[in-house]
Design a protein around this motif. Structure first.
Motif, PDB file in Angstrom:
ATOM      1  N   THR A 141     131.633  39.379 108.682  1.00  0.00           N
ATOM      2  CA  THR A 141     132.506  39.740 107.553  1.00  0.00           C
ATOM      3  C   THR A 141     132.850  41.226 107.506  1.00  0.00           C
ATOM      4  OG1 THR A 141     130.588  40.063 106.103  1.00  0.00           O
ATOM      5  CG2 THR A 141     131.581  37.861 106.166  1.00  0.00           C
ATOM      6  N   ALA A 142     132.382  41.990 108.470  1.00  0.00           N
ATOM      7  CA  ALA A 142     132.561  43.453 108.432  1.00  0.00           C
ATOM      8  C   ALA A 142     134.026  43.851 108.359  1.00  0.00           C
ATOM      9  CB  ALA A 142     131.895  44.086 109.659  1.00  0.00           C
ATOM     10  N   GLN A 143     134.885  43.105 109.045  1.00  0.00           N
ATOM     11  CA  GLN A 143     136.300  43.467 109.082  1.00  0.00           C
ATOM     12  C   GLN A 143     136.979  43.299 107.721  1.00  0.00           C
ATOM     13  OE1 GLN A 143     138.067  40.867 111.945  1.00  0.00           O
ATOM     14  NE2 GLN A 143     137.540  38.996 110.848  1.00  0.00           N
ATOM     15  N   ASN A 144     136.360  42.532 106.848  1.00  0.00           N
ATOM     16  CA  ASN A 144     136.940  42.312 105.521  1.00  0.00           C
ATOM     17  C   ASN A 144     136.433  43.314 104.491  1.00  0.00           C
ATOM     18  OD1 ASN A 144     138.289  40.016 106.503  1.00  0.00           O
ATOM     19  ND2 ASN A 144     136.487  38.720 106.083  1.00  0.00           N
ATOM     20  N   LEU A 145     135.530  44.212 104.898  1.00  0.00           N
ATOM     21  CA  LEU A 145     134.928  45.180 103.978  1.00  0.00           C
ATOM     22  C   LEU A 145     135.633  46.523 104.081  1.00  0.00           C
ATOM     23  CD1 LEU A 145     131.155  44.408 104.735  1.00  0.00           C
ATOM     24  CD2 LEU A 145     132.521  43.509 102.831  1.00  0.00           C
ATOM     25  N   THR A 146     135.567  47.255 103.000  1.00  0.00           N
ATOM     26  CA  THR A 146     136.063  48.631 103.042  1.00  0.00           C
ATOM     27  C   THR A 146     135.082  49.467 103.857  1.00  0.00           C
ATOM     28  OG1 THR A 146     134.864  49.313 101.053  1.00  0.00           O
ATOM     29  CG2 THR A 146     137.066  48.349 100.745  1.00  0.00           C
ATOM     30  N   VAL A 147     135.497  50.649 104.228  1.00  0.00           N
ATOM     31  CA  VAL A 147     134.614  51.537 105.003  1.00  0.00           C
ATOM     32  C   VAL A 147     133.340  51.841 104.222  1.00  0.00           C
ATOM     33  CG1 VAL A 147     134.394  53.826 106.043  1.00  0.00           C
ATOM     34  CG2 VAL A 147     136.538  52.553 106.264  1.00  0.00           C
ATOM     35  N   ALA A 148     133.494  52.100 102.949  1.00  0.00           N
ATOM     36  CA  ALA A 148     132.339  52.433 102.102  1.00  0.00           C
ATOM     37  C   ALA A 148     131.392  51.239 101.993  1.00  0.00           C
ATOM     38  CB  ALA A 148     132.809  52.864 100.721  1.00  0.00           C
ATOM     39  N   GLN A 149     131.972  50.055 101.785  1.00  0.00           N
ATOM     40  CA  GLN A 149     131.142  48.850 101.687  1.00  0.00           C
ATOM     41  C   GLN A 149     130.396  48.589 103.013  1.00  0.00           C
ATOM     42  OE1 GLN A 149     134.209  46.049 100.567  1.00  0.00           O
ATOM     43  NE2 GLN A 149     133.505  45.990  98.421  1.00  0.00           N
ATOM     44  N   GLY A 150     131.111  48.724 104.113  1.00  0.00           N
ATOM     45  CA  GLY A 150     130.496  48.499 105.416  1.00  0.00           C
ATOM     46  C   GLY A 150     129.368  49.472 105.689  1.00  0.00           C
ATOM     47  N   LYS A 151     129.605  50.731 105.343  1.00  0.00           N
ATOM     48  CA  LYS A 151     128.584  51.749 105.562  1.00  0.00           C
ATOM     49  C   LYS A 151     127.340  51.484 104.707  1.00  0.00           C
ATOM     50  CE  LYS A 151     127.850  56.741 105.616  1.00  0.00           C
ATOM     51  NZ  LYS A 151     128.447  58.083 105.370  1.00  0.00           N
ATOM     52  N   ALA A 152     127.557  51.089 103.450  1.00  0.00           N
ATOM     53  CA  ALA A 152     126.436  50.811 102.542  1.00  0.00           C
ATOM     54  C   ALA A 152     125.614  49.626 103.044  1.00  0.00           C
ATOM     55  CB  ALA A 152     126.960  50.545 101.135  1.00  0.00           C
ATOM     56  N   LEU A 153     126.314  48.564 103.471  1.00  0.00           N
ATOM     57  CA  LEU A 153     125.604  47.385 103.979  1.00  0.00           C
ATOM     58  C   LEU A 153     124.855  47.709 105.270  1.00  0.00           C
ATOM     59  CD1 LEU A 153     128.100  44.434 103.328  1.00  0.00           C
ATOM     60  CD2 LEU A 153     125.802  44.718 102.380  1.00  0.00           C
ATOM     61  N   GLU A 154     125.483  48.510 106.115  1.00  0.00           N
ATOM     62  CA  GLU A 154     124.851  48.878 107.373  1.00  0.00           C
ATOM     63  C   GLU A 154     123.571  49.685 107.126  1.00  0.00           C
ATOM     64  OE1 GLU A 154     126.045  50.881 111.683  1.00  0.00           O
ATOM     65  OE2 GLU A 154     127.410  51.000 109.976  1.00  0.00           O
ATOM     66  N   GLU A 155     123.639  50.619 106.207  1.00  0.00           N
ATOM     67  CA  GLU A 155     122.462  51.421 105.872  1.00  0.00           C
ATOM     68  C   GLU A 155     121.351  50.550 105.281  1.00  0.00           C
ATOM     69  OE1 GLU A 155     123.865  54.477 103.306  1.00  0.00           O
ATOM     70  OE2 GLU A 155     124.698  55.709 104.929  1.00  0.00           O
ATOM     71  N   ASN A 156     121.770  49.589 104.463  1.00  0.00           N
ATOM     72  CA  ASN A 156     120.793  48.675 103.854  1.00  0.00           C
ATOM     73  C   ASN A 156     120.095  47.832 104.911  1.00  0.00           C
ATOM     74  OD1 ASN A 156     119.494  47.335 101.582  1.00  0.00           O
ATOM     75  ND2 ASN A 156     120.819  45.590 102.045  1.00  0.00           N
ATOM     76  N   LEU A 157     120.857  47.352 105.893  1.00  0.00           N
ATOM     77  CA  LEU A 157     120.275  46.542 106.964  1.00  0.00           C
ATOM     78  C   LEU A 157     119.345  47.375 107.849  1.00  0.00           C
ATOM     79  CD1 LEU A 157     123.388  44.408 108.007  1.00  0.00           C
ATOM     80  CD2 LEU A 157     121.316  43.603 106.843  1.00  0.00           C
ATOM     81  N   MET A 158     119.707  48.606 108.105  1.00  0.00           N
ATOM     82  CA  MET A 158     118.847  49.490 108.903  1.00  0.00           C
ATOM     83  C   MET A 158     117.516  49.743 108.184  1.00  0.00           C
ATOM     84  SD  MET A 158     121.638  52.236 110.401  1.00  0.00           S
ATOM     85  CE  MET A 158     120.332  53.249 111.132  1.00  0.00           C
ATOM     86  N   LYS A 159     117.611  49.897 106.862  1.00  0.00           N
ATOM     87  CA  LYS A 159     116.387  50.089 106.081  1.00  0.00           C
ATOM     88  C   LYS A 159     115.507  48.842 106.129  1.00  0.00           C
ATOM     89  CE  LYS A 159     114.733  51.505 101.528  1.00  0.00           C
ATOM     90  NZ  LYS A 159     115.108  51.930 100.151  1.00  0.00           N
TER      91      LYS A 159
END
Length: 203
Positions: free
Chosen positions: A99-117
């Protein structure tokens, strides 16, 4: 247990060395002196030694089987808990990638950081489970060592033994007369004591 074997063998080597030096270096002394020294050496001449095959002892000691079973169950339990979390995280990562392509840059970055954590937390969780398993293994090994050493002390006192060595391939003992082996007696006594304690706990 290997450390115990090393210490006991050092004591034996020192005792034998003392006898050798004392017997042959004082040959020219008077009969009275020799008689006196023979009396002093008596404690060394009459040292009673026995040995056990450590591999056989551990393989046939019922308490060891219980320890192995407990550790196997605990390892399986921890592995299952870890896999459940890992699979859950993997699903989140797959969903994010889909679903990454459907997210805004900010949303994608936040989710990515959350997954890394979450990935970092998963590694910490795995290390904690491994630490807990090692800790339990160490506790059980200490209990095993104590049960064997306590029994051997009683056995040694009862049979007038001064030393009980462990003998196995790769140990410091290169040869041992089979007449000195007490492995089967010790296994029998340990299992009788263990089964008696287990039966009393179940009552």
């Amino acid at each position: 247990m290997k450390n115990l074997s090393i210490v006991l063998n050092i004591i034996l080597i020192v005792a034998v060395g003392y006898l050798f030096v004392d017997k042959f270096s004082e040959a020219g002394e008077s009969e009275e002196t020799a008689t006196e020294e023979q009396s002093n050496d008596k404690i060394y001449e009459n040292v009673a030694i026995a040995y056990v095959h450590s591999d056989s002892l551990l393989a046939k000691y019922d308490y060891m089987k219980e320890i192995e079973s407990e550790l196997a169950e605990l390892s399986e339990k921890y592995e299952g808990e870890y896999q459940n979390r890992a699979q859950g995280l993997q699903k989140e990562i797959s969903d994010f990638q889909r679903t990454a392509q459907n997210l805004t840059v900010a949303q994608g970055k936040a989710l990515e950081e959350n997954l890394m954590k979450k990935q970092q937390n998963l590694r910490i969780y795995q290390e904690d489970l491994s630490r807990k398993l090692r800790q339990r293994e160490m506790e059980l090994n200490n209990e095993l060592y104590k049960s064997i050493s306590d029994y051997l002390k009683e056995y040694g006192d009862k049979n007038n033994l001064q030393l009980v060595l462990t003998y196995s391939r790769g140990s410091d003992v290169l040869y041992a007369n089979e007449g000195l082996e007490i492995t089967n007696d010790v296994i029998k006594g340990l299992n009788e004591a263990y089964n008696a304690d287990s039966a009393s706990e179940e009552e």
